[in-house]
Motif scaffolding. Structure first.
Motif, mmCIF file in Angstrom:
data_model
loop_
_atom_site.group_PDB
_atom_site.id
_atom_site.type_symbol
_atom_site.label_atom_id
_atom_site.label_comp_id
_atom_site.label_asym_id
_atom_site.label_seq_id
_atom_site.Cartn_x
_atom_site.Cartn_y
_atom_site.Cartn_z
ATOM 1 N N THR A 8 6.117 34.651 22.008
ATOM 2 C CA THR A 8 5.393 33.615 21.842
ATOM 3 C C THR A 8 6.325 32.385 22.459
ATOM 4 O OG1 THR A 8 6.998 34.049 19.394
ATOM 5 C CG2 THR A 8 5.345 34.059 19.217
ATOM 6 N N VAL A 101 -9.200 38.394 16.273
ATOM 7 C CA VAL A 101 -8.643 37.479 15.654
ATOM 8 C C VAL A 101 -8.879 36.808 16.442
ATOM 9 C CG1 VAL A 101 -6.673 36.838 15.032
ATOM 10 C CG2 VAL A 101 -7.214 39.831 15.218
ATOM 11 N N ARG A 191 -1.847 40.187 16.143
ATOM 12 C CA ARG A 191 -2.496 39.547 14.757
ATOM 13 C C ARG A 191 -1.518 38.280 14.209
ATOM 14 N NH1 ARG A 191 -5.850 41.137 9.378
ATOM 15 N NH2 ARG A 191 -4.511 42.530 9.753
ATOM 16 N N ALA A 192 -0.318 39.318 14.295
ATOM 17 C CA ALA A 192 0.985 38.283 14.177
ATOM 18 C C ALA A 192 1.481 37.262 15.114
ATOM 19 C CB ALA A 192 2.001 39.246 13.737
ATOM 20 N N GLN A 195 -0.845 34.225 14.988
ATOM 21 C CA GLN A 195 -1.019 34.021 14.292
ATOM 22 C C GLN A 195 0.442 32.524 14.185
ATOM 23 O OE1 GLN A 195 -0.758 36.394 10.787
ATOM 24 N NE2 GLN A 195 -2.817 36.353 10.037
ATOM 25 N N GLN A 196 1.326 33.328 14.925
ATOM 26 C CA GLN A 196 2.563 32.456 15.202
ATOM 27 C C GLN A 196 1.978 31.383 15.482
ATOM 28 O OE1 GLN A 196 5.757 34.408 15.800
ATOM 29 N NE2 GLN A 196 7.114 33.206 15.517
ATOM 30 N N GLY A 198 -0.876 29.821 15.844
ATOM 31 C CA GLY A 198 -2.242 28.940 15.701
ATOM 32 C C GLY A 198 -3.215 29.572 16.805
ATOM 33 N N VAL A 200 -5.923 31.500 15.679
ATOM 34 C CA VAL A 200 -6.876 32.504 15.337
ATOM 35 C C VAL A 200 -7.442 31.873 14.874
ATOM 36 C CG1 VAL A 200 -6.596 33.893 13.262
ATOM 37 C CG2 VAL A 200 -4.369 33.520 14.563
ATOM 38 N N SER A 206 -6.855 37.009 7.431
ATOM 39 C CA SER A 206 -5.251 36.485 6.973
ATOM 40 C C SER A 206 -4.102 37.893 6.902
ATOM 41 C CB SER A 206 -5.198 35.897 5.865
ATOM 42 O OG SER A 206 -5.637 36.503 5.034
#
Length: 206
Positions: A8, A101, A191-192, A195-196, A198, A200, A206
């Motif tokens: 990230t 995703v 996916r995590a 999501q972190q 953005g 997605v 979720s």
């Protein structure tokens, strides 16, 4: 620094990476993407988009200067994906795993185990893995190093699907800092990450 943090940090520290979600969405249409079209989708001036993409090593362009590959690609690689019936490819195994995703759509993944040459077939949805053949398929991934400037060469070229943990053993020995994971686990980790930062789709789970 944890593996997810290193990912990230890399993807958010480089402003050029902000083009990736828009590029993937447009490339999923199965046709070359003119840079003005990507610029309009991203809200960037066209000249800044071109400068940014040209500065990312090994981005795929066609002869007319259109974008054809940034994670998701129209150029042939080892990882074949079908999105809404369209034939596409990804730079690495984890790109393929994360595609549902990012797009919010089901994806069929076809690859070949580099150790055994066994065919691999995955059915993935935004909610996770629907089926895998072989059932014990795993994903090998190396994490980016601090200061990495060429993700495709340093990371993507080393990311593969394997027919099972035993088939990945030599890869594991060659990449002692890498990770070998079942597809279900690889999906949840990817996916995590997405999501972190953005990346997605609104249609993804979720």
């Amino acid at each position: 620094m944890s593996e997810n943090t290193s990912w990230t940090s890399l993807l958010t520290a480089d402003p050029r990476m902000a083009l990736v979600p828009c590029a993937v969405e447009l490339l999923a249409g199965g046709k070359p993407v003119p840079l003005p079209r990507l610029a309009a989708a991203a809200g960037w001036p066209t000249d800044e988009v071109e400068t940014a993409l040209r500065g990312i090593p090994r981005v795929d362009f066609d002869g007319a200067g259109n974008l054809i590959g940034l994670g998701l690609t129209l150029a042939r690689t080892a990882h074949h994906v079908r999105v809404d019936g369209r034939e596409l490819f990804t730079w690495c195994a984890m790109d393929a795993v994360g595609l549902p995703v990012m797009l919010g759509r089901a994806v069929i993944v076809e690859s070949t185990c580099p150790a055994t040459e066994a065919p691999i077939l995955l059915n993935l949805s935004p909610a996770g893995l629907d089926s895998a053949s072989p059932a014990e398929t795993v994903v090998g991934e190396v994490a980016p190093t601090v200061g990495c400037t060429d993700i495709r060469t340093s990371v993507c070229d080393h990311g593969h699907f394997f027919a099972g943990p035993a088939a990945a053993e030599r890869w594991r020995q060659q990449h002692p800092t890498g990770h070998v994971r079942p597809v279900v686990e690889a999906f949840e980790i990817t996916r995590a990450r997405l999501q972190q930062i953005g990346w997605v789709s609104g249609g993804a789970g979720s």
